[in-house]
Structures are given as C-alpha cells and as structure tokens.
Design a protein around this motif. Structure first.
Motif, short mmCIF file in Angstrom:
data_model
loop_
_atom_site.label_atom_id
_atom_site.label_comp_id
_atom_site.label_asym_id
_atom_site.label_seq_id
_atom_site.Cartn_x
_atom_site.Cartn_y
_atom_site.Cartn_z
N LYS A 149 0.86 -1.29 -0.11
CA LYS A 149 0.00 -0.12 0.04
C LYS A 149 0.82 1.07 0.09
CE LYS A 149 -1.16 0.29 4.91
NZ LYS A 149 -0.24 -0.43 5.43
N ASP A 150 1.92 1.28 0.83
CA ASP A 150 2.85 2.51 0.68
C ASP A 150 3.29 2.81 -0.54
OD1 ASP A 150 2.17 2.66 3.32
OD2 ASP A 150 4.10 1.72 4.04
N GLN A 151 3.90 1.53 -1.25
CA GLN A 151 4.41 1.74 -2.65
C GLN A 151 3.45 2.34 -3.61
OE1 GLN A 151 4.96 -0.81 -0.62
NE2 GLN A 151 7.34 -0.36 -0.18
N ILE A 152 2.15 1.68 -3.54
CA ILE A 152 1.10 2.17 -4.41
C ILE A 152 0.86 3.54 -4.25
CG2 ILE A 152 -1.32 1.71 -5.10
CD1 ILE A 152 -1.14 -0.99 -4.27
N HIS A 153 0.72 4.00 -3.27
CA HIS A 153 0.55 5.40 -2.53
C HIS A 153 1.47 6.31 -3.48
CE1 HIS A 153 -0.89 9.05 -0.80
NE2 HIS A 153 0.26 9.23 -0.17
N ASN A 158 2.73 9.98 -7.81
CA ASN A 158 3.87 10.35 -8.96
C ASN A 158 3.21 9.87 -10.36
OD1 ASN A 158 6.25 11.62 -7.63
ND2 ASN A 158 5.54 10.00 -6.10
N SER A 159 2.26 9.84 -10.34
CA SER A 159 1.93 9.11 -11.72
C SER A 159 1.95 9.90 -12.83
CB SER A 159 0.14 8.59 -11.61
OG SER A 159 -0.51 9.85 -11.48
N SER A 160 1.76 11.35 -13.11
CA SER A 160 2.25 11.99 -14.25
C SER A 160 3.43 11.84 -14.55
CB SER A 160 1.57 13.49 -14.12
OG SER A 160 2.18 13.95 -12.81
N LYS A 161 4.30 12.00 -13.58
CA LYS A 161 5.95 11.92 -13.78
C LYS A 161 6.20 10.54 -14.21
CE LYS A 161 9.93 12.68 -10.99
NZ LYS A 161 10.41 12.72 -9.63
N ILE A 162 5.59 9.45 -13.80
CA ILE A 162 5.65 7.95 -14.18
C ILE A 162 5.12 7.82 -15.55
CG2 ILE A 162 5.13 5.68 -13.67
CD1 ILE A 162 5.24 6.35 -10.77
N GLY A 163 4.04 8.44 -15.96
CA GLY A 163 3.26 8.54 -17.19
C GLY A 163 4.32 9.04 -18.30
N GLU A 164 4.95 10.15 -18.02
CA GLU A 164 5.72 10.54 -18.86
C GLU A 164 7.01 9.91 -19.21
OE1 GLU A 164 6.85 14.79 -17.95
OE2 GLU A 164 4.82 15.16 -17.73
N LYS A 165 7.66 9.35 -18.18
CA LYS A 165 8.78 8.42 -18.17
C LYS A 165 8.72 7.17 -18.93
CE LYS A 165 13.15 8.28 -17.24
NZ LYS A 165 14.05 9.50 -17.59
N ILE A 166 7.39 6.86 -18.87
CA ILE A 166 7.10 5.48 -19.33
C ILE A 166 7.01 5.94 -21.04
CG2 ILE A 166 5.17 3.61 -19.99
CD1 ILE A 166 4.54 3.78 -16.94
N SER A 167 6.33 6.82 -21.46
CA SER A 167 6.21 7.27 -22.73
C SER A 167 7.69 7.67 -23.13
CB SER A 167 5.46 8.55 -22.73
OG SER A 167 5.79 9.20 -24.13
N GLU A 168 8.38 8.13 -22.46
CA GLU A 168 9.95 8.51 -23.08
C GLU A 168 10.89 7.15 -23.12
OE1 GLU A 168 11.89 11.14 -20.25
OE2 GLU A 168 13.95 9.75 -20.95
N GLY A 171 7.95 4.24 -25.37
CA GLY A 171 6.98 4.80 -26.14
C GLY A 171 5.62 4.49 -25.85
N GLN A 172 5.15 3.91 -24.67
CA GLN A 172 3.70 3.84 -24.39
C GLN A 172 3.02 5.16 -23.64
OE1 GLN A 172 3.04 0.87 -21.30
NE2 GLN A 172 1.32 -0.15 -22.32
N ASP A 173 1.96 5.38 -24.42
CA ASP A 173 1.40 6.76 -23.80
C ASP A 173 0.15 6.48 -23.18
OD1 ASP A 173 3.27 8.22 -25.42
OD2 ASP A 173 1.92 7.85 -27.34
N LYS A 174 -0.07 5.28 -22.99
CA LYS A 174 -1.38 4.83 -22.20
C LYS A 174 -1.55 5.47 -20.72
CE LYS A 174 -3.47 0.68 -20.57
NZ LYS A 174 -3.05 -0.82 -20.49
N PHE A 175 -0.30 5.47 -20.10
CA PHE A 175 -0.18 6.02 -19.00
C PHE A 175 -0.01 7.38 -18.55
CE2 PHE A 175 1.00 1.39 -18.38
CZ PHE A 175 0.03 0.89 -17.71
N GLN A 176 -0.15 8.34 -19.80
CA GLN A 176 -0.24 9.63 -19.59
C GLN A 176 -1.88 9.91 -19.22
OE1 GLN A 176 1.83 10.78 -23.19
NE2 GLN A 176 3.42 11.66 -21.79
N LYS A 177 -2.62 8.98 -19.78
CA LYS A 177 -4.21 9.24 -19.60
C LYS A 177 -4.79 8.56 -18.50
CE LYS A 177 -8.23 8.65 -22.48
NZ LYS A 177 -8.92 8.14 -23.72
N TYR A 178 -3.97 7.19 -18.13
CA TYR A 178 -4.63 6.33 -16.94
C TYR A 178 -3.75 6.27 -16.01
CZ TYR A 178 -8.44 5.39 -20.27
OH TYR A 178 -9.52 5.42 -21.34
N LEU A 179 -4.13 5.91 -14.77
CA LEU A 179 -3.23 5.70 -13.77
C LEU A 179 -2.67 4.26 -13.88
CD1 LEU A 179 -5.40 7.01 -10.86
CD2 LEU A 179 -3.44 8.18 -11.96
#
Ligand SMILES: [Zn+2]
Ligand SMILES: [Zn+2]
Length: 528
Positions: A149-153, A158-168, A171-179
């Motif tokens: 639970k702590d890690q999920i929190h 930090n989901s937007s930062k992570i979403g951007e990094k995943i895309s970078e 190249g997967q853009d999905k997590f810029q839109k969804y958690l």
C-alpha cells in the motif's frame, strides 16, 4: 579479473552472485539476508522454461550461501493477472471469465481454490520434484494484506511523472491518460476494463470507469460501472510497468532475472524503484527464452506445452537441473529429444567430478565440477553411481516390451554393464522405456566421418542387411575394419557413437544381434 582466478565454484552462477554482492556492498545495503525473487505465471500452463526462472534464482541463492551469506528465494505468483486467453485443452466455459483475475476464476478441474492456483500448483509441484526450496507468495494475498500500500500510494502520487517517463523510455502513452493501477471492477469482477483516471491522495482512492478495452487482439467489453476503489482495501493491482518496483521495495528483493519478453517492463520498473520509491533496483540478468523445438511432431500424444511433469516421465530431475544450470545465455531450442544427451552428460560430469574422466584444461575441470555440484544443489553424492547409458536402455526398451525392467536388467548383467540390479537402474530403465514408447524417431548424433569410414560403414550395412545372419557379427565388423585400414578399436567406437551416442558400450556383436541387425543397418545408413 584474470581468467585463471576462479570465483566460487567457477560457474556463471558464482560469477553472477559475486557481481551481485559487489554491487550490494557498493550500495552499502544490509547483507543480513539477501532475497532473490522469481515470478511464476499463473495464467497459462507452465512450460519448463518458466521453471527455469525459479531454478536459476535458486542457484544464485545457493551461490550466495556458498559465499557465506544468508539468502532466500521468493517465488511470487501473479495470480491477480487477468485471464487473456483460454489455454489449449481447457474448457470453453472459461470464456465468461476472460479479463478476470485468475485467482477469482473457479478451477475448471475442481482441484484447487482457483484457476490461478491450479496453474501455479503445476509449477510449484515441478519445483518440489526437482528439489527447489522457496517461500511462496501470491499476488492476491499480497494486495489483500495491503503489503504494497505504501508503494502504491507513492506511485499514484507521482503518476504523471511516471506516465511521462514510460512514454519516454518505451513509447507507451497509455499511462499519460490512465493511472498505472487497475482496480477490479466492483460490478463485473473484471480487471483491465476498469481504468482509473484520478487518485484522491487523502482517501487513498482511485476513481474508475469500466469500459471496453482491447487486450492483445481481443476486444473485451466493460460493464459501464463508475466506481471508487480504496488501494489498501479493495482488490486491484498495479500495472506491470510499475508493479515489480513496488514488490522489490516492499519485499527487499536484491536479485531478479528476466526474459527478454519483459525487457521494457524491467527498464521502467528499475527507474521507478530508483527514482520514485527510492529503493535501488535489484541486480538483474537477462536470460534467453526457451523455444519449442516442436517436440510435438515426433510425439504420439503430447500437447504443446513441455511441462516439468511430462519431462519427468522420461528424464530424472537432474536432467532438468542440468538443462537449466548449464548456461543462461544463447537462445535455446528445447524438446524432449534433448533428454538422452542430458542424461548422458550428467554421467560424464559425475565421472569428471570423481576423477574417472581426466580433464586437462584446469578452468574446464573446475567449471564441470562446479556444474555437477549445482545440478546436485550443492549437495553432491559422496560416491559415484553405476552408470547405464540411457540410449542403450532406449534401444533395449524397443526390443523388450513385456517384463521390461527384469529382462533389460538381465541383459545388462549379461553384457557386464552392471554387476548387480539396483533400484536406481530400474528407475532409469522405466524412464528410457517411456521414452522409447512415446517417441518414434531416433535422434541423429553429429559425427564427422571421413571417406574411409563411410566406405567401411557402407560395407557393414550390406552385410547386416543380408538375408542370412552373418555367423559372427563381431568378427565381421573386425574384418571390415581391417580391410578398410581402420583400427578395429576406432571402428567399434564409431559404431557406439552412431548407435548409442557414446564411445563405449556392451560387446558390439551380440548387442547388434539383440537390437536387430537390420535396425542397426538403417541407423548407420542415415550417416551415409
Ligand atoms: Zn486444480
Ligand atoms: Zn465492470
């Protein structure tokens, strides 16, 4: 490091454990207990390759212990993974459960608490049978107990930062839109259809909508439910792109190997562990996946998947361990037809270990002895065992179908291959007998033959094929060798290699007569 410097027992496993330790020391982490992890799939029928992940991680644990550290293998079953497709041979009724977590799907065979546990059990049983010890953890309990639970929190905060990094990174853009967190839909129990868009930090809740999604090439219908899910209490799971990181941090994992199919996930997870969770990611090694050789083609009744259970009908546990500990890199095609050479190779390693076969290259000697010890899980036998060539047993099994063990044992005594019957030999006769019954084709062993040898072999096939049985096959072979200017000893050796895949065997004349001279002629003809 110079080549002559030997690490541990001289195998790749020791080298890997050594590198892992060096890295841990430079990170300054506590070394009281070094945990290694292996993931177990719970969605499909576990192939022997999936066993490989855990067996090799266990090897690393043994190497760490050999270096004087305490270590533990965590075998983690991802049984919250959603069912993506119905495995071959499973009932169509599973269709209604597509996209549900496999631990929430009933076991179609009724023997376990869920479909997921049924699949995991096949793997765990395989590990038990080859002697691997592990701590079993399942996703369902891990999430239900709130262990992440702590890690999920932190990840969701930090989901937007992570979403951007995943895309970078991949190249997967999905997590810029969804958690990167999938709740299980409270209405339809489906996993990936419920995508969450918002995280309410104070309440530790995600807001989701259950809608149609595409998984692979399948369209999966959502139920339209709008809901909220508490990340510490309700069932759901992190996306794979971030889930390993959460687990590594929560369980304090220092080593995990991975196959190239999840390379992208590992890349992202490493970053999430290091930068978001502030937990230096575990040491990794990439292994090549096993490819099916298509053992199916030569088998009479087997399905697609090479499981440990099926393998153990033909080969002993050591043949599996040898297969998995031999090497870690190099794409490897795998089939049941590898069993005879692995059984033979194990005997050779044992002979090297006990000094019965001399190895001049010191590095090779150490490595072979080390490999033998790992195949015995660092608890090698005190004495050498009686070896019976597995291919010899296959050939004898083809002739003796009734009262097989008894009659083959008698032949072995007649040939002078063994001095007395032993239970272990009977066990190997059973395995080789199963192999002979299941597989028609005889594998072709690679041998270099010059013209002179080919001529001699040609002559021998004529004489073996003739209507009249040569009076004395032993003598015929001897004469053919002589007349072709080949040392009889070398010619015998060549024949053993062709028939049995080794350089020695029972007296060749009576043996050829036993297994059928026309059979042997056909086998030899394949090399001409
Ligand atoms: Zn079951
Ligand atoms: Zn739903």
């Amino acid at each position: 490091m110079s080549e002559t410097e030997i690490i541990g027992k001289g195998t790749w496993i020791d080298k890997l454990a050594f590198e892992l330790l060096e890295r841990e020391k430079s990170l300054g982490r506590n070394l009281d207990l070094i945990r290694v992890e292996s993931g177990l799939g719970a969605s499909g029928v576990p192939h022997i390759g999936s066993l490989g992940d855990a067996v090799r991680a266990y090897g690393v644990k043994l190497a760490l212990e050999n270096f004087g550290y305490k270590s533990e293998l965590i075998a983690y079953s991802d049984d919250l993974d959603g069912l993506r497709k119905i495995p071959e041979g499973f009932p169509d009724s599973l269709k209604e459960h597509i996209a549900k977590p496999v631990s929430l799907i009933p076991d179609p065979f009724g023997c376990h608490d869920s479909y997921g546990m049924h699949m995991s059990s096949i793997l765990l049983d395989g590990l038990d049978k080859v002697g691997i010890k592990y701590e079993f953890r399942r996703a369902k309990d891990t999430y239900r107990k709130g262990l992440l639970k702590d890690q999920i929190h932190t990840i969701l905060s930090n989901s937007s930062k992570i979403g951007e990094k995943i895309s970078e990174l991949v190249g997967q853009d999905k997590f810029q839109k969804y958690l990167p967190y999938f709740p299980v839909c409270a209405n339809c129990n489906r996993l990936y259809t419920a995508e969450s868009t918002e995280y309410i930090e104070d309440e530790k809740k995600v807001i989701y909508n259950c809608h149609d999604v595409e998984i692979g090439s399948n369209k999966i219908s959502g139920c339209g439910h709008n809901g909220e899910a508490n990340i510490a209490k309700d069932l759901g799971k992190l996306a794979w792109k971030v889930e390993f990181a959460a687990r590594w941090a929560a369980f304090d994992i220092r080593f995990e190997a991975y196959g190239k199919d999840i390379m992208d996930s590992v890349k992202v997870n490493d970053w999430v562990a290091d930068e978001i969770l502030n937990y230096p990611h575990p040491y990794h090694v990439k292994y090549e996946m096993f490819l099916d050789k298509g053992g199916k083609k030569i088998s009479k009744s087997l399905g697609n998947v090479i499981t440990a259970q099926k393998w153990l009908e033909f080969g002993n546990p050591k043949s599996i361990l040898l297969l998995l500990y031999k090497r870690i890199t190099g794409a490897r095609e795998l089939g049941f037809e590898d069993i005879p050479s692995l059984m033979t190779e194990y005997n050779e390693l044992e002979d090297i270990y006990f000094g019965k076969i001399k190895v001049d290259n010191p590095a090779k000697l150490v490595k072979s002895k080390g490999l033998f010890e790992y195949v015995n899980l660092l608890n090698p036998p005190k004495n050498s065992s009686t070896h019976v060539n597995y291919r010899l047993l296959i050939e004898l099994s083809k002739i003796f179908k009734e009262e097989r063990a008894q009659r083959i044992m008698k032949k072995l005594l007649d040939y002078g291959v063994i001095k007395k019957p032993e239970p272990e030999i009977e066990n190997i006769i059973d395995l080789a007998g199963n192999f002979a019954d299941e597989f028609d084709q005889q594998e072709r062993i690679e041998i270099d033959l010059d013209e002179k040898s080919k001529n001699a072999l040609k002559e021998l096939t004529y004489s073996l094929k003739s209507e009249e049985e040569p009076e004395d096959i032993q003598n015929t072979i001897y004469q053919i060798a002589k007349s072709n200017n080949i040392e009889p000893r070398d010619f015998f050796k060549m024949l053993y290699q062709i028939i049995l895949g080794t350089s020695r065997g029972p007296k060749i004349g009576p043996f050829i007569s036993d297994i059928g001279r026309k059979n042997v002629a056909e086998t030899i003809a394949k090399y001409l």
